[in-house]
Design a protein around this motif. Sequence first.
Motif, PDB file in Angstrom:
ATOM      1  N   ASP A   5       0.828  -1.207   0.000  1.00 18.30           N
ATOM      2  CA  ASP A   5       0.000   0.000   0.000  1.00 18.30           C
ATOM      3  C   ASP A   5       0.861   1.255   0.000  1.00 18.30           C
ATOM      4  O   ASP A   5       2.035   1.235   0.374  1.00 18.30           O
ATOM      5  N   THR A   6       0.259   2.359  -0.458  1.00 18.79           N
ATOM      6  CA  THR A   6       0.940   3.648  -0.477  1.00 18.79           C
ATOM      7  C   THR A   6       0.093   4.689   0.248  1.00 18.79           C
ATOM      8  O   THR A   6      -1.086   4.467   0.542  1.00 18.79           O
ATOM      9  N   VAL A   7       0.711   5.842   0.511  1.00 24.01           N
ATOM     10  CA  VAL A   7      -0.054   6.987   0.989  1.00 24.01           C
ATOM     11  C   VAL A   7      -0.726   7.646  -0.212  1.00 24.01           C
ATOM     12  O   VAL A   7      -0.540   7.229  -1.359  1.00 24.01           O
TER      13      VAL A   7
ATOM     14  N   SER B 139      -0.021  -5.890   3.258  1.00 21.43           N
ATOM     15  CA  SER B 139      -0.949  -4.774   3.075  1.00 21.43           C
ATOM     16  C   SER B 139      -0.962  -3.894   4.321  1.00 21.43           C
ATOM     17  O   SER B 139      -0.439  -4.264   5.381  1.00 21.43           O
ATOM     18  N   ASP B 140      -1.536  -2.707   4.160  1.00 28.38           N
ATOM     19  CA  ASP B 140      -1.952  -1.848   5.279  1.00 28.38           C
ATOM     20  C   ASP B 140      -0.832  -1.313   6.162  1.00 28.38           C
ATOM     21  O   ASP B 140      -1.079  -0.921   7.291  1.00 28.38           O
ATOM     22  N   GLU B 141       0.398  -1.250   5.678  1.00 29.64           N
ATOM     23  CA  GLU B 141       1.472  -0.736   6.531  1.00 29.64           C
ATOM     24  C   GLU B 141       1.295   0.741   6.842  1.00 29.64           C
ATOM     25  O   GLU B 141       1.627   1.204   7.944  1.00 29.64           O
TER      26      GLU B 141
ATOM     27  N   TYR C 183      -4.317  -5.018   9.023  1.00 26.45           N
ATOM     28  CA  TYR C 183      -4.770  -6.005   8.042  1.00 26.45           C
ATOM     29  C   TYR C 183      -3.600  -6.644   7.303  1.00 26.45           C
ATOM     30  O   TYR C 183      -3.794  -7.346   6.312  1.00 26.45           O
ATOM     31  N   GLY C 184      -2.397  -6.396   7.802  1.00 30.38           N
ATOM     32  CA  GLY C 184      -1.203  -6.964   7.210  1.00 30.38           C
ATOM     33  C   GLY C 184      -0.404  -7.738   8.238  1.00 30.38           C
ATOM     34  O   GLY C 184      -0.796  -8.819   8.676  1.00 30.38           O
ATOM     35  N   LEU C 185       0.714  -7.148   8.664  1.00 33.54           N
ATOM     36  CA  LEU C 185       1.635  -7.867   9.539  1.00 33.54           C
ATOM     37  C   LEU C 185       0.994  -8.267  10.864  1.00 33.54           C
ATOM     38  O   LEU C 185       1.224  -9.389  11.352  1.00 33.54           O
ATOM     39  N   HIS C 186       0.203  -7.398  11.468  1.00 34.92           N
ATOM     40  CA  HIS C 186      -0.435  -7.755  12.743  1.00 34.92           C
ATOM     41  C   HIS C 186      -1.312  -8.996  12.582  1.00 34.92           C
ATOM     42  O   HIS C 186      -1.333  -9.878  13.455  1.00 34.92           O
TER      43      HIS C 186
END
Length: 411
Positions: free
Chosen positions: A97-99, A160-162, A168-171
């Motif tokens: 993901d991006t800003v 995703s979602d960093e 919704y990604g690493l966590h």
Amino acid sequence: MKDLKLLHQLVEERREEMVEDMMAMSRIPAVNPRMNGEGEYRRMQWIENWLTAHGIPCEVIDVPDDAVKEGVRRNLLVRYEGTKDTSRTLWIISHVDTVNTGDLSLWNTDPFEPVQKDGRIYGLGVEDNSQSVIESLHVCRIIQEEGIRTTCNLAILFASDEETGSKYGLHALLDQGRFSPQDEAIVPDGGSPDGAFVEIAEKSQVWLKITVNGKQAHASMPHLGVNACSIGMHLGAAIEDRLKAKFGEADPLFNPPTSTFELTQKFANVDSPNVMPGKDVFVMDLRILPRYTVDEVMAEVDAVIQQYTDPARGVTISYEFITRVDAPPATPSDAPVVQRLVEAIRESGVDAYFGGIGGGTCGAILRAKNIPAVVWSTLDDLAHQPNEYVIIDNLVNDTKVYLSVLKKYCE
């Protein structure tokens, strides 16, 4: 593993393919949905198709999220089992993901139509974090095509979602138990222009959304209302001044060496210049050295807010944490992942060193779970800025370093 010179030559031969892949992927918007985007799902599909086209198996990990039309946020995992030690895994973690673009008038080119010029590729997110996504893809391809297998497990994650906290990604992957205490990780999501800086520590990160409630009135009749905008402006400045004075010590491990407390986002209040706002909402970005706790800082914020609260006049003030990440312990400088990465960088001709940053990467999330993580990349630190670019030489050279690390780590 095969001879490194051969592997590095393979990377060099694929320079143009890496450029083409960066251009193709960057044309697919992946703005985080909580930054008014559609999310990274379509870009994840492109990555999945790329892996499939090159015969690389990957696992799809979808995490439910009502904020996107697909209903899920997609993560992709490429995993190779170790030949000897399957109890530990070396991870390479990039986010997709991006800003958002910010002020489009500040861009010299269309941020969603990448442009190659003077050895660079310009476009939204090409540095943060598409550079590492493309590098990771080509590491996967070389491993697959050359039949390389490492002694320990190797996992390459496209997350995703960093940009808004990695829920919704690493966590989600951590909650699923996909990591073990023996694991270590490289997170290529920060660094320096010469590639010398290896990040092993982060500050606490807080995004604090503050709401001031007063009473709306006509601006020509201020005595009939309570100006929430004026109170909010004074309050924000007072909090900033208080925190900078109270928590001003420096730590040379970090760049910058002090805590930072900045007023950032301001929300619209009224639609007319002659209306005195009855509500004012703004955000502060706090990056706090590990020597101070978030609770200590928030106690000072509470004290300032108390000074500006006046229930008799109808002035109430509240806040919420958009993000709160308390600084975990630093990755030990003698951890194998640190030592092997530093060795590989130095062998490439760069005098590597380690330190800390303001915070906000997946590295801190892993450290909080006692998983040693290093953050490293060669970049000009243009994340979240207009006219973001990636240097093509960095794409190639960093990929070579990853292959060197794999060889060293698994020996």
